[in-house]
Design an enzyme around this catalytic site. Structure first.
Site, PDB file in Angstrom:
ATOM      1  N   LYS A 182       0.847  -1.192   0.000  1.00 25.16           N
ATOM      2  CA  LYS A 182       0.000   0.000   0.000  1.00 25.16           C
ATOM      3  C   LYS A 182       0.884   1.243   0.000  1.00 25.16           C
ATOM      4  O   LYS A 182       1.548   1.541   0.982  1.00 25.16           O
ATOM      5  CB  LYS A 182      -0.910   0.033   1.235  1.00 25.16           C
ATOM      6  CG  LYS A 182      -2.020   1.062   1.061  1.00 25.16           C
ATOM      7  CD  LYS A 182      -2.645   1.521   2.353  1.00 25.16           C
ATOM      8  CE  LYS A 182      -1.928   2.651   3.010  1.00 25.16           C
ATOM      9  NZ  LYS A 182      -1.862   3.915   2.246  1.00 25.16           N
ATOM     10  N   GLY A 235       7.114   5.229   7.929  1.00 27.90           N
ATOM     11  CA  GLY A 235       6.194   6.351   8.105  1.00 27.90           C
ATOM     12  C   GLY A 235       6.420   7.004   9.450  1.00 27.90           C
ATOM     13  O   GLY A 235       7.508   6.905  10.029  1.00 27.90           O
ATOM     14  N   CYS A 291      13.472  11.712   5.772  1.00 26.61           N
ATOM     15  CA  CYS A 291      13.615  11.325   7.179  1.00 26.61           C
ATOM     16  C   CYS A 291      15.050  11.518   7.657  1.00 26.61           C
ATOM     17  O   CYS A 291      15.296  11.638   8.846  1.00 26.61           O
ATOM     18  CB  CYS A 291      13.181   9.878   7.350  1.00 26.61           C
ATOM     19  SG  CYS A 291      14.063   8.772   6.248  1.00 26.61           S
ATOM     20  N   GLU A 393       9.794  16.267  15.450  1.00 23.58           N
ATOM     21  CA  GLU A 393      10.035  16.192  13.999  1.00 23.58           C
ATOM     22  C   GLU A 393       9.131  17.185  13.273  1.00 23.58           C
ATOM     23  O   GLU A 393       7.914  17.153  13.439  1.00 23.58           O
ATOM     24  CB  GLU A 393       9.750  14.775  13.493  1.00 23.58           C
ATOM     25  CG  GLU A 393      10.098  14.620  12.024  1.00 23.58           C
ATOM     26  CD  GLU A 393       9.735  13.254  11.451  1.00 23.58           C
ATOM     27  OE1 GLU A 393       8.612  12.773  11.702  1.00 23.58           O
ATOM     28  OE2 GLU A 393      10.580  12.673  10.744  1.00 23.58           O
TER      29      GLU A 393
END
Ligand code: NAD
Length: 489
Positions: A182, A235, A291, A393
Site C-alpha cells: 500500500k 512512516g 527522514c 520532527e
C-alpha cells in the site's frame, strides 16, 4: 476542492490485483491533489478490507509457484523491472514530481534511479544469499534454511514514494514472498505505474498486488489480515506505534522505519566549504521532507559566525519555484495539511524565543502554481537545545543553528531527543570522528558527507526512530524465516 480543469478527464488510477487493474470493490475514490497547484488532478481507490482480502487471495494463489522458482529466476524478473524503470525514467520522474511537489530534477537523479537500483540490487543479491552451517566435529551438522514468510505487507510514506515503496517490495519478492503493498494515499502515481511495468516484465499475476487507499482503511485492513505474516512499514512514529499494537498480538514480524530529528555536528577543524554546501542539501533537499534530513545544526563556537554567514548566503540562492522548471531548487510541500503543520512549528519556534534568520513565510507563486503549497527555506537561531522545536520532527524546510563549546555538550544535545535515525559529523580529526560516531544514538552516522548510501549496509533507527534494519542481507533476513536442521553424525 477545485479541480485542474473541468474539461480534462481525471487521471483515475486503479488497484493492481492478480496482474490486472481493478476498481475498488465499494467503488469509492479519493481526490489526488497536485501540491504545486493545489488542484485535484486525479482520483485513487479508497480501498477497504474487501480489496485487501482480494489482493491476499491473489497472493496466496501465486505463492506456491513464486517460492518454487529458483532464486536466480526470481532475480532475473526483478532485474527486468529495474531495466523498465530506467527506460521509463522520464515519465516516472514527471509523475513523481507532479504527485509529490518535488523538483522534477530531483526525481530524475534520486527517486527514480534509486527505485531501479532497489530492484537490481535485490534481484542480483538474492543469488548471493548463502545459508549458514554450523559443524560440530564428529557430533552434528546444523544447517539453516531460510524460508520465505509467505504473504507480506509493505506500507510506505509520501516523501520518497517510489524509492521507499520499492525498497521494501524488491527484497520481499526476491526472498520468495508474495506481496500486498500500500503506497501513501498522498502520492499514489508511481506505484500505479509500477504495476504497468510489472505486467510488461512478465511478473506472474498475484506475486505483487498494489492496493491504494487511506491508512485507517486499506492500511489497517492489511495489518489486520491474518494471512499477512509480516509488515514492513515506513512512516511516522505514531503510526508505527499503532501498527505495532495491532500486529504484535498476532505475532507478525515487524520492520518499522519511523521519524527522525537528526543532528549535524560541525567541528571547527572541518572543511567549512564542504560542511556548508552539504548541510544545505541535508537541510532542504526535497523541501526538508527526507527522514534523514539534518534539522538541528550544532556548530563549534569558533566557526559559528562564519558558518552562519556562508549558510545563509546559500539559503538565499535556493529558488522556490514550479517543480517542473529546471531552475527551481525548492518545490512545493506535499499537501496543505502538511504545510500548515510546518507553519505551526515556525510559529512555535518564534514563541520559544528563536531568532528568524531566513524564510518563515509561505511563498505565493504566479501562474499555474498560484495555489501551490510553497514555503521559504527557514532558519532559526537562539533556541534552547531542549525546546520543542529542537526535539519534535517538523519534516519540512526548517532548521536551527546552535553554537557549542565542547564535544560532550554537542553529544548531549545531539542525543537529547526521542529519535535516533541518523547524524552527520564534520571534522578532519579521525579519532574524534569515530569517538563521536560511536556515542551518537543514531542508526546511521555520516562523517564528512550526507546521504551517501551503499545498499548493502544496515539501515534503520534507534529509539523512537524504529525497530529492525533494512538493507542488504538484513532485509533478506527480515523477509525470511530461519529454520535450523540438525543432523547427528
Ligand atoms: P504516515 O505514518 O502518516 O503514513 C505512512 C503510511 O502508513 C501511509 O501509506 C499511510 O496511509 C499508512 N498508514 C497510516 N495509518 C495506518 C494504519 N492505521 N495502518 C496501516 N497503515 C497506515 O507517514 P507519512 O506522513 O506518510 O510520512 C512521513 C513520516 O515518515 C515522517 O515521520 C518521516 O520521518 C517518516 N519516514 C521515515 C523513514 C525512515 O526510513 N525511517 C523514511 C521516510 C519517511
Amino acid at each position: 476542492m477545485q479541480t485542474a480543469s473541468p474539461t480534462l478527464p481525471m487521471l483515475q488510477i486503479q488497484n493492481f490485483i492478480n496482474g490486472e487493474f481493478v476498481p475498488p470493490a465499494a467503488g469509492r475514490y479519493l481526490d489526488n491533489v497536485e501540491p504545486a497547484t493545489g488542484l485535484v488532478y486525479g482520483q485513487i481507490p479508497d480501498s477497504d478490507a474487501a480489496d485487501v482480502a482480494r489482493a491476499v487471495e491473489a497472493a496466496q494463489a501465486a505463492l506456491p509457484g513464486w517460492r518454487a522458482l529458483p532464486a536466480e529466476k526470481r532475480g532475473l524478473l526483478l532485474v527486468r523491472i529495474a531495466d523498465l524503470i530506467e527506460q521509463n525514467l522520464e515519465q516516472l520522474a514527471q509523475a513523481e514530481s507532479r504527485d509529490n511537489g518535488k523538483p522534477v530534477a530531483l526525481a530524475r537523479v534520486v527517486d527514480i534511479p534509486r527505485a531501479a537500483s532497489n530492484f537490481a540490487f535485490f534481484g542480483t543479491g538474492v543469488s548471493h544469499f548463502a545459508s549458514e552451517t554450523h559443524f560440530q566435529e564428529g557430533v552434528a551438522l546444523n544447517y539453516t534454511v531460510r524460508h520465505p514468510l509467505g504473504i507480506v505487507g509493505c506500507i510506505s510514506p509520501w516523501n520518497l514514494p517510489l524509492y521507499l515503496f520499492t525498497w521494501k517490495i524488491a527484497p520481499a519478492l526476491a526472498a520468495g514472498n508474495c506481496v500486498v503493498a500500500k503506497p501513501s494515499e498522498v502520492t499514489p502515481a508511481t506505484a500505479y505505474l509500477l504495476g504497468e511495468l510489472c505486467q510488461q516484465a512478465g511478473l506472474p499475476p498475484g506475486v505483487l498486488n498494489i492496493v491504494h487507499g487511506t491508512g485507517p482503511g486499506a492500511g489497517q485492513a492489511l495489518v489486520e489480515h491474518p494471512l499477512v505474516k509480516a509488515i514492513s512499514f515506513t512512516g511516522g512514529t505514531k503510526t508505527g506505534e499503532h501498527i505495532a499494537r495491532t500486529a504484535a498480538p498476532m505475532f507478525k514480524k515487524l520492520s518499522l522505519e519511523l521519524g527522525g530529528k537528526n543532528p549535524n555536528l560541525i567541528f571547527a577543524d572541518c572543511d567549512l566549504a564542504a560542511a556548508v554546501s552539504t548541510s544545505i542539501q541535508s537541510s532542504f533537499s526535497n523541501q526538508g521532507q527526507i527522514c534523514l534530513c539534518g534539522s538541528r545544526i550544532f556548530i563549534e563556537r569558533p566557526i559559528y559566525e562564519q558558518f552562519k554567514a556562508a549558510f545563509l548566503a546559500r539559503v538565499a540562492g535556493l529558488t522556490v519555484g514550479d517543480p517542473q522548471e529546471a531552475g527551481s531548487k525548492q518545490g512545493a510541500l506535499v499537501s496543505e495539511a502538511h504545510l500548515l503543520k510546518v507553519q505551526s512549528y515556525i510559529e512555535l519556534a518564534r514563541q520559544e524565543g528563536g531568532t528568524l534568520l531566513a524564510g518563515g513565510q509561505r511563498v505565493q507563486l504566479a501562474g499555474r502554481c498560484v495555489g501551490g503549497f510553497f514555503l521559504q527555506p527557514t532558519v532559526f537561531e537562539g533556541l534552547a537545545p531542549d525546546c520543542r522545536t529542537n526535539r519534535e520532527e517538523i519534516f519540512g524546510p526548517v532548521v536551527t543553528l546552535t553554537p557549542f563549546d565542547t564535544e560532550a555538550e554537542a553529544l548531549d544535545w545531539a542525543n537529547g531527543t526521542d529519535y535516533g535515525l541518523s547524524a552527520t559529523i564534520w571534522t578532519r580529526d579521525l579519532d574524534r570522528a569515530h569517538r563521536v560516531a560511536h556515542q551518537l544514538h543514531a542508526g546511521v552516522v555520516w562523517i564528512n558527507t550526507w546521504l551517501l548510501r551503499d545498499l548493502r549496509t544496515p539501515f534503520g533507527g534507534m529509539k523512537n526512530s524504529g525497530v529492525g534494519r533494512e538493507g542488504g542481507l538484513e532485509a533478506l533476513r527480515f523477509f525470511t524465516e530461519a529454520q535450523n536442521v540438525c543432523v547427528k553424525l
